[in-house]
Structure formats: structure tokens, C-alpha cells
Enzyme design. Structure first.
Site, short mmCIF file in Angstrom:
data_model
loop_
_atom_site.label_atom_id
_atom_site.label_comp_id
_atom_site.label_asym_id
_atom_site.label_seq_id
_atom_site.Cartn_x
_atom_site.Cartn_y
_atom_site.Cartn_z
N ALA A 74 4.80 -4.96 5.68
CA ALA A 74 4.97 -3.54 6.02
C ALA A 74 5.02 -2.74 4.72
CB ALA A 74 6.27 -3.36 6.79
N GLY A 77 5.03 -8.66 7.58
CA GLY A 77 4.14 -8.23 8.65
C GLY A 77 2.73 -8.79 8.47
N GLU A 82 2.79 -12.14 9.87
CA GLU A 82 2.90 -11.97 11.33
C GLU A 82 1.57 -11.53 11.95
OE1 GLU A 82 7.61 -10.90 11.77
OE2 GLU A 82 6.30 -9.34 11.01
N GLU A 136 11.43 -10.76 4.59
CA GLU A 136 12.24 -9.65 5.09
C GLU A 136 13.70 -9.80 4.70
OE1 GLU A 136 9.94 -11.22 6.79
OE2 GLU A 136 8.77 -9.83 8.01
N1 CAA Z 1 4.78 -2.14 0.52
C1 CAA Z 1 4.39 -1.15 -0.29
N2 CAA Z 1 3.77 -1.36 -1.47
C2 CAA Z 1 3.55 -2.64 -1.82
C3 CAA Z 1 3.93 -3.72 -1.02
C4 CAA Z 1 4.57 -3.44 0.22
N3 CAA Z 1 4.92 -4.40 1.09
N4 CAA Z 1 3.60 -4.88 -1.65
C5 CAA Z 1 3.01 -4.51 -2.81
N5 CAA Z 1 2.98 -3.16 -2.91
C6 CAA Z 1 2.44 -2.36 -4.00
C7 CAA Z 1 3.35 -2.38 -5.21
O1 CAA Z 1 4.39 -1.45 -5.07
C8 CAA Z 1 2.38 -2.03 -6.32
O2 CAA Z 1 2.13 -0.64 -6.28
P1 CAA Z 1 2.18 0.22 -7.65
O3 CAA Z 1 1.04 -0.32 -8.46
O4 CAA Z 1 1.97 1.63 -7.17
O5 CAA Z 1 3.52 -0.05 -8.26
C9 CAA Z 1 1.10 -2.73 -5.87
O6 CAA Z 1 1.22 -2.95 -4.47
C10 CAA Z 1 0.89 -4.08 -6.54
O7 CAA Z 1 2.06 -4.85 -6.33
P2 CAA Z 1 2.86 -5.56 -7.51
O8 CAA Z 1 2.70 -4.81 -8.79
O9 CAA Z 1 4.25 -5.80 -7.03
O10 CAA Z 1 2.03 -6.93 -7.62
P3 CAA Z 1 2.57 -8.35 -8.12
O11 CAA Z 1 1.34 -9.21 -8.19
O12 CAA Z 1 3.43 -8.21 -9.32
O13 CAA Z 1 3.52 -8.88 -6.93
C11 CAA Z 1 4.07 -9.34 -4.62
C12 CAA Z 1 2.96 -9.18 -5.68
C13 CAA Z 1 4.90 -10.59 -4.91
C14 CAA Z 1 3.37 -9.51 -3.27
C15 CAA Z 1 5.00 -8.09 -4.61
O14 CAA Z 1 4.17 -6.94 -4.55
C16 CAA Z 1 5.94 -8.04 -3.45
O15 CAA Z 1 6.95 -8.74 -3.44
N6 CAA Z 1 5.64 -7.18 -2.43
C17 CAA Z 1 6.52 -6.96 -1.31
C18 CAA Z 1 6.43 -8.10 -0.32
C19 CAA Z 1 7.39 -7.90 0.85
O16 CAA Z 1 8.60 -7.89 0.71
N7 CAA Z 1 6.80 -7.77 2.08
C20 CAA Z 1 7.57 -7.67 3.29
C21 CAA Z 1 7.72 -6.25 3.69
S1 CAA Z 1 8.82 -6.09 5.07
C22 CAA Z 1 7.92 -6.55 6.39
O17 CAA Z 1 6.73 -6.79 6.34
C23 CAA Z 1 8.66 -6.66 7.68
C24 CAA Z 1 8.23 -5.83 8.77
O18 CAA Z 1 7.15 -5.93 9.30
C25 CAA Z 1 9.20 -4.90 9.26
#
Ligand code: CAA
Length: 252
Positions: free
Chosen positions: A64, A104, A107, A127
Site C-alpha cells: 500500500a 498489499g 496480497e 505490515e
Molecule cells: N509506499 C509509498 N512509497 C514507497 C513504498 C510504499 N509502500 N515503498 C517504496 N516507496 C517509495 C520510497 O519512499 C522511495 O520514494 P522516494 O524516492 O520519493 O523517497 C521509492 O519508493 C524507492 O524506495 P526506497 O528508496 O525505499 O528503495 P530501497 O531499494 O532502498 O528499499 C524497500 C526498497 C525495502 C521495498 C523499501 O522501499 C520499503 O521498505 N518499502 C515499504 C514496504 C512496506 O512496508 N510495504 C507494506 C505497506 S503496508 C501494506 O501494504 C498493507 C496494506 O495493504 C494495508
């Protein structure tokens, strides 16, 4: 550029590509909305028999959109359009997972019928690290797919699982070196050449049956078997076998 692209890579095959590579295909309202409106349209399209859901090179979807969610209230979340459109799709649906399939994103992949991954694929339900409970099947589809203990390992730690571990767990069917889109399309073409009403009946029997008692599920399977027998495609499939030629199926 649209947040989700619709492509037609082969006859009877559509490919939906999540297209926010700069945000690792984080699932925002626009992505959800396009997927939720496009899939029912493809479901109604008699020309389409199989769909591939793909992302971009580094990510299928990193979950998400956390930035979008940061300003949402509980009521906003309740009003949000869900991803049930994927699970409700009646035709075979293949997830082509290159790179991250997180939260997500994992999922979404699990709502598909077959998951093909590349060697860089990483699956996770992170999450818990955000204080969230998975909201689109992570606590339900994941244990059904990989068993309670593998699922608990993932949902309670939020750890990344690599492609070979996902293959071992049974989450993924094939792991491809490089990009897996072409392989997913190849499988979609193979499925699209088969009797389309039958593939839908098989999908329904597997999915609906998995929530039933074995006895009820076997009855559902029997009805699906009998219904398929009423199609012209069964006559063609049998004739093609006897005449030692490929079958031509029209979904009748
Ligand atoms: N939401 C919004 N932006 C996201 C994102 C997310 N889930 N995942 C990555 N991005 C964005 C980052 O903010 C970054 O943007 P900027 O360049 O503007 O800063 C860009 O994508 C690249 O990401 P990273 O610089 O973080 O890339 P990385 O290679 O260093 O790390 C990663 C990759 C490990 C996937 C890391 O981005 C990360 O941990 N992302 C979040 C993953 C997460 O927690 N997902 C679950 C969300 S909750 C959910 O999905 C549940 C639900 O349905 C309710």
C-alpha cells in the site's frame, strides 16, 4: 502516464502492468481504482481468456502507498476501494513478480491463480513493522498457501522471503532468471489455448472448494465436471484427441 497500463501481448491474453516504478509500484488509490474497473471489463470481454498482472523491473508492488495512508483516518480506510476485484475475477490470472511483492503487493499476487517470480523477487508481509495488520488476505490466504508456520514466520516478523524460499514454501510456481514477464505470458498463452469455459469452471472449483468441507467441495467439482461435459468444447477436445490434432476451442 497511467498508473496501470493495459497491454494485449497475445491473442486472448491481456496484461495489466502496475506502472509507478519510482514509488516501487506502491498501491495508491489510482492503481486500485484502475485495477478494480479494468478487471471486470476484461472478465466481460469474450476475447480475453487469461490475464497477467505484472509490475516493473524492481517491484511487482511494494505494498500500500504508505505516504498516501499517512494522512488517512480509520473512516477513510473503511471507505477505501478494496482489492476484491482481483479475487472476484473469474478467468485465470497469473502474477508475474519481478522484485518486491510486499504487503498489499504480496496480497495482490496471492489473489492471482499462479505466481511466477524472477530470481530477484522478494515476498513479505511487513505490515507488523508499521503497526498494521495485513488487510487484503495476508493473515488468511498466506497460511492457506504456505501453511500456518511459514505464514506466521512472515506475518509476525515482516521478514523478506527470497524467490527460492517462496518456491520451497509453495507460494511461487516457477522462478525465472532475469525478467519473468515473458514466461508468465507464455503460460497465459498456453492457458488461453484451452477451453475457456472449462478453465473458469476449474478455477471456481479450486477456489470455492477450498473454503468448503471435502464432501461439499467434491459435489461442487462433480457439478462443474458435468457442466463442462455440456459444452461444444468438450466434443472438440475429445475429437481432437482421437484425430491426433490440436483442439480449436471457442468457449461454447
Ligand atoms: N509506499 C509509498 N512509497 C514507497 C513504498 C510504499 N509502500 N515503498 C517504496 N516507496 C517509495 C520510497 O519512499 C522511495 O520514494 P522516494 O524516492 O520519493 O523517497 C521509492 O519508493 C524507492 O524506495 P526506497 O528508496 O525505499 O528503495 P530501497 O531499494 O532502498 O528499499 C524497500 C526498497 C525495502 C521495498 C523499501 O522501499 C520499503 O521498505 N518499502 C515499504 C514496504 C512496506 O512496508 N510495504 C507494506 C505497506 S503496508 C501494506 O501494504 C498493507 C496494506 O495493504 C494495508
Amino acid at each position: 502516464m497511467s498508473a496501470v497500463l493495459l497491454e494485449y501481448p497475445a491473442k486472448h491474453v491481456a496484461l495489466l502492468r502496475i506502472n509507478r516504478p519510482d514509488a516501487l509500484n506502491a498501491l495508491n488509490a489510482e492503481v486500485r481504482e484502475i485495477i478494480n474497473t479494468t478487471l471486470p471489463m476484461l472478465d466481460q470481454d469474450p476475447e480475453i481468456r487469461c490475464v497477467v498482472l505484472a509490475g516493473s523491473e524492481k517491484a511487482f508492488a511494494a505494498g500500500a502507498d504508505i505516504k498516501e495512508r499517512s494522512t488517512m483516518s480509520a473512516v477513510d480506510v473503511m471507505k477505501m476501494s478494496t482489492t476484491r476485484g482481483i479475487a472476484a475475477f473469474s478467468k485465470p490470472l497469473i502474477a508475474a513478480v519481478n522484485g518486491f511483492a510486499l504487503g498489499g503487493g504480496c496480497e495482490y499476487a496471492m489473489q492471482c491463480d499462479i505466481i511466477i517470480a524472477n530470481d530477484k523477487a522478494r515476498f513479505s508481509q511487513p505490515e507488523v513493522k508499521l503497526g498494521l495488520v495485513p488487510g487484503a488476505g495476508g493473515t488468511q490466504r498466506l497460511p492457506r498457501a504456505v501453511g500456518k508456520y511459514n505464514a506466521m514466520y512472515m506475518v509476525l516478523t515482516g521478514r523478506l522471503v527470497n524467490a527460492s524460499d517462496a518456491l520451497r514454501m509453495g507460494l511461487v510456481c516457477e522462478v525465472v532468471l532475469g525478467n519473468c514477464d515473458a514466461r508468465a505470458i507464455e503460460i497465459a498463452i498456453e492457458i488461453a489455448a484451452l477451453p475457456p469455459l472449462t478453465t473458469r469452471l476449474i478455477k471456481e472449483a479450486v477456489n470455492a472448494g477450498s473454503d468448503m468441507s471435502l464432501d461439499a467441495a467434491l459435489r461442487l467439482e462433480t457439478r462443474a465436471h458435468q457442466l463442462a461435459f455440456a459444452t461444444d468444447d468438450v466434443r472438440e477436445g475429445i475429437a481432437a484427441f482421437i484425430e491426433k490434432r490440436p483442439g480449436q476451442f471457442y468457449g461454447r
